[in-house]
Scaffold this active site. Sequence first.
Site, PDB file in Angstrom:
ATOM      1  N   ARG A  72       0.895  -1.161   0.000  1.00 22.74           N
ATOM      2  CA  ARG A  72       0.000   0.000   0.000  1.00 22.74           C
ATOM      3  C   ARG A  72       0.932   1.209   0.000  1.00 22.74           C
ATOM      4  O   ARG A  72       1.482   1.587   1.032  1.00 22.74           O
ATOM      5  CB  ARG A  72      -0.893  -0.022   1.239  1.00 22.74           C
ATOM      6  CG  ARG A  72      -1.808  -1.263   1.303  1.00 22.74           C
ATOM      7  CD  ARG A  72      -2.930  -1.044   2.297  1.00 22.74           C
ATOM      8  NE  ARG A  72      -3.619  -2.272   2.666  1.00 22.74           N
ATOM      9  CZ  ARG A  72      -4.593  -2.844   1.964  1.00 22.74           C
ATOM     10  NH1 ARG A  72      -4.967  -2.310   0.829  1.00 22.74           N
ATOM     11  NH2 ARG A  72      -5.179  -3.944   2.394  1.00 22.74           N
ATOM     12  N   GLY A 102      -7.634  -3.588  -6.157  1.00 21.59           N
ATOM     13  CA  GLY A 102      -8.986  -3.127  -5.834  1.00 21.59           C
ATOM     14  C   GLY A 102      -9.138  -1.634  -6.091  1.00 21.59           C
ATOM     15  O   GLY A 102      -8.432  -1.042  -6.927  1.00 21.59           O
ATOM     16  N   ASP A 128     -12.848  -8.730  -1.180  1.00 18.04           N
ATOM     17  CA  ASP A 128     -14.049  -8.005  -0.732  1.00 18.04           C
ATOM     18  C   ASP A 128     -15.201  -8.040  -1.739  1.00 18.04           C
ATOM     19  O   ASP A 128     -16.345  -7.770  -1.373  1.00 18.04           O
ATOM     20  CB  ASP A 128     -13.686  -6.536  -0.445  1.00 18.04           C
ATOM     21  CG  ASP A 128     -12.609  -6.405   0.620  1.00 18.04           C
ATOM     22  OD1 ASP A 128     -12.434  -7.344   1.407  1.00 18.04           O
ATOM     23  OD2 ASP A 128     -11.930  -5.358   0.648  1.00 18.04           O
ATOM     24  N   GLY A 186     -25.154 -21.728   6.628  1.00 15.68           N
ATOM     25  CA  GLY A 186     -26.407 -21.912   7.375  1.00 15.68           C
ATOM     26  C   GLY A 186     -26.420 -21.116   8.667  1.00 15.68           C
ATOM     27  O   GLY A 186     -27.010 -21.534   9.667  1.00 15.68           O
ATOM     28  N   LYS A 212     -36.432 -21.925  21.248  1.00 19.17           N
ATOM     29  CA  LYS A 212     -37.373 -22.980  20.871  1.00 19.17           C
ATOM     30  C   LYS A 212     -36.699 -24.092  20.075  1.00 19.17           C
ATOM     31  O   LYS A 212     -36.985 -25.262  20.268  1.00 19.17           O
ATOM     32  CB  LYS A 212     -38.491 -22.376  20.003  1.00 19.17           C
ATOM     33  CG  LYS A 212     -39.504 -21.606  20.804  1.00 19.17           C
ATOM     34  CD  LYS A 212     -40.643 -21.178  19.896  1.00 19.17           C
ATOM     35  CE  LYS A 212     -41.175 -19.824  20.367  1.00 19.17           C
ATOM     36  NZ  LYS A 212     -41.580 -18.946  19.319  1.00 19.17           N
TER      37      LYS A 212
HETATM   38  O1  F6P Z   1      -9.272  -5.334   0.952  1.00 18.34           O
HETATM   39  C1  F6P Z   1      -8.926  -6.592   1.439  1.00 18.34           C
HETATM   40  C2  F6P Z   1      -8.834  -6.583   2.951  1.00 18.34           C
HETATM   41  O2  F6P Z   1      -8.481  -7.878   3.368  1.00 18.34           O
HETATM   42  C3  F6P Z   1     -10.087  -6.104   3.674  1.00 18.34           C
HETATM   43  O3  F6P Z   1     -11.089  -7.084   3.731  1.00 18.34           O
HETATM   44  C4  F6P Z   1      -9.514  -5.714   5.007  1.00 18.34           C
HETATM   45  O4  F6P Z   1     -10.301  -4.731   5.631  1.00 18.34           O
HETATM   46  C5  F6P Z   1      -8.164  -5.156   4.638  1.00 18.34           C
HETATM   47  O5  F6P Z   1      -7.823  -5.689   3.371  1.00 18.34           O
HETATM   48  C6  F6P Z   1      -7.067  -5.452   5.620  1.00 18.34           C
HETATM   49  O6  F6P Z   1      -5.911  -4.816   5.165  1.00 18.34           O
HETATM   50  P1  F6P Z   1      -4.474  -5.045   5.791  1.00 18.34           P
HETATM   51  O7  F6P Z   1      -4.008  -6.421   5.434  1.00 18.34           O
HETATM   52  O8  F6P Z   1      -3.625  -3.982   5.170  1.00 18.34           O
HETATM   53  O9  F6P Z   1      -4.618  -4.901   7.280  1.00 18.34           O
END
Ligand code: F6P
Length: 323
Positions: A72, A102, A128, A186, A212
């Site tokens: 990132r 993404g 996601d 489920g 129940k």
């Molecule tokens: O976008 C994929 C994802 O796994 C999300 O589901 C999650 O919120 C995020 O990335 C976690 O990111 P990181 O691995 O940087 O903590």
Amino acid sequence: MKKIAVLTSGGDAPGMNAAIRAVVRGAISYKLQVMGVFRGYQGLIDDDLHDMTSKSVSNIIHQGGTILKTARCKEFPTKEGRKKAFYNLRKHDIDGLVVIGGNGTFTGAKLLGEEFNFPVIGIPGTIDNDLYGTDFTIGFDTALNTVVDAVDKIRDTATAHNRLFFVEVMGRHAGFLALHSAIASGSEAVFTPEVDGDMERLYDFLRNKFKKAKSSSIVIVAEGTKEGNAITISQKVTEDFPEYDTRVSILGHIQRGGSPSPFDRVLASELGVAAVRALIAGKKAVMMGLESNKLVEVPFDDAIFKKKDLDPRMVGLVGVLSI
Ligand code: F6P
């Protein structure tokens, strides 16, 4: 178009390797040279580009993660960062780029493409499933299988102890993984960011159905739900219903790993080759997707900014089936 590059960016997803393989081999089949960029946009800025051959992608279709690594990147959102990235693309005579990732990945791709009039094609890779314009993203099906496998195991112990379990799943701001895993396992209730009234429905279930008919119950909680998280929801339920023996399980990054399912491998193979063909055809700023089993080109603006909704047909299923 003579030479292209491929990178993976953002959170990894099972099937990214299958997509890299398809881009590399697709490019070579169409007589293009291809380079792999390591560590996503950061690698583009740091000039971490390497020639790829057919052999570079041997024996990876079944592997989770990404052989190109991912990151990132904090510098790419700046104009200065993108300038460095474009300089390196030109330095290697690259005429087109395929990015696998993404929303954040496509936002960067859109800016790079617009500022330098450079062709970039996207491939949706995220567990996601939150990208508008494609029914499925690469990695979603595998993550869904991982979640369902985990919940099946949790149900064994929940039933043995007559317990109420809250299982938290990933998805960032989207509830696809939560909703689909709730149906497939489920589960008796589900919390998603998109739907209101999940708490009221759970309380109704606990008052009228659990006592129940049930010896155990599973509640799936999407990490992005408005009601809190699995721990806080469980605490509130324990205060209001002290008679229930509750437990919480947060599945975490286990959901991102593992060998991709055949569905994700096929999807990645198809979209990878389609991305190469799109570059050759002179396309730019689109994400390749699959809609109603047809290949589609989705403008980055739609993929990034339009909201993909949960399927209304699916939303009511959990309640109907938890009697
Ligand atoms: O976008 C994929 C994802 O796994 C999300 O589901 C999650 O919120 C995020 O990335 C976690 O990111 P990181 O691995 O940087 O903590």
